[in-house]
Scaffold this motif. Structure first.
Motif, PDB file in Angstrom:
ATOM      1  N   GLY A  42       0.045   6.745  -3.204  1.00 52.96           N
ATOM      2  CA  GLY A  42       1.342   6.075  -3.220  1.00 52.96           C
ATOM      3  C   GLY A  42       1.639   5.352  -1.921  1.00 52.96           C
ATOM      4  N   GLY A  43       2.859   4.830  -1.834  1.00 55.03           N
ATOM      5  CA  GLY A  43       3.272   4.018  -0.693  1.00 55.03           C
ATOM      6  C   GLY A  43       3.817   4.837   0.457  1.00 55.03           C
ATOM      7  N   ARG A  44       4.289   4.119   1.476  1.00 53.98           N
ATOM      8  CA  ARG A  44       4.788   4.764   2.694  1.00 53.98           C
ATOM      9  C   ARG A  44       6.018   5.626   2.438  1.00 53.98           C
ATOM     10  N   LYS A  45       6.928   5.147   1.623  1.00 51.99           N
ATOM     11  CA  LYS A  45       8.193   5.870   1.410  1.00 51.99           C
ATOM     12  C   LYS A  45       8.071   6.992   0.374  1.00 51.99           C
ATOM     13  N   GLU A  46       7.412   6.711  -0.717  1.00 51.53           N
ATOM     14  CA  GLU A  46       7.373   7.667  -1.827  1.00 51.53           C
ATOM     15  C   GLU A  46       6.024   8.362  -1.984  1.00 51.53           C
ATOM     16  N   GLY A  47       5.061   8.013  -1.157  1.00 45.14           N
ATOM     17  CA  GLY A  47       3.727   8.565  -1.298  1.00 45.14           C
ATOM     18  C   GLY A  47       3.568   9.928  -0.635  1.00 45.14           C
TER      19      GLY A  47
END
Length: 53
Positions: A42-47
């Protein structure tokens, strides 16, 4: 609660907990990824990070 059980742990918190610089935490993460032992999902915020064996 151990860091491994807290998915929202930050690089800053890890650095303070183990007594190294944030830059060292970032370098260790990069090396673990390069060695195939750690993967980002996932990404930086939700990973989150996944430890591979």
């Amino acid at each position: 609660m151990p860091v491994g059980e807290k998915p929202s742990t930050t690089i800053s918190a890890l650095a303070e907990l183990i007594g190294i610089t944030e830059r060292s935490v970032q370098r260790n993460i990069r090396n673990l990824q390069k060695d195939g032992l750690l993967r980002r999902i996932g990404g930086r915020k939700e990973g989150h990070w996944e430890v591979l064996e």
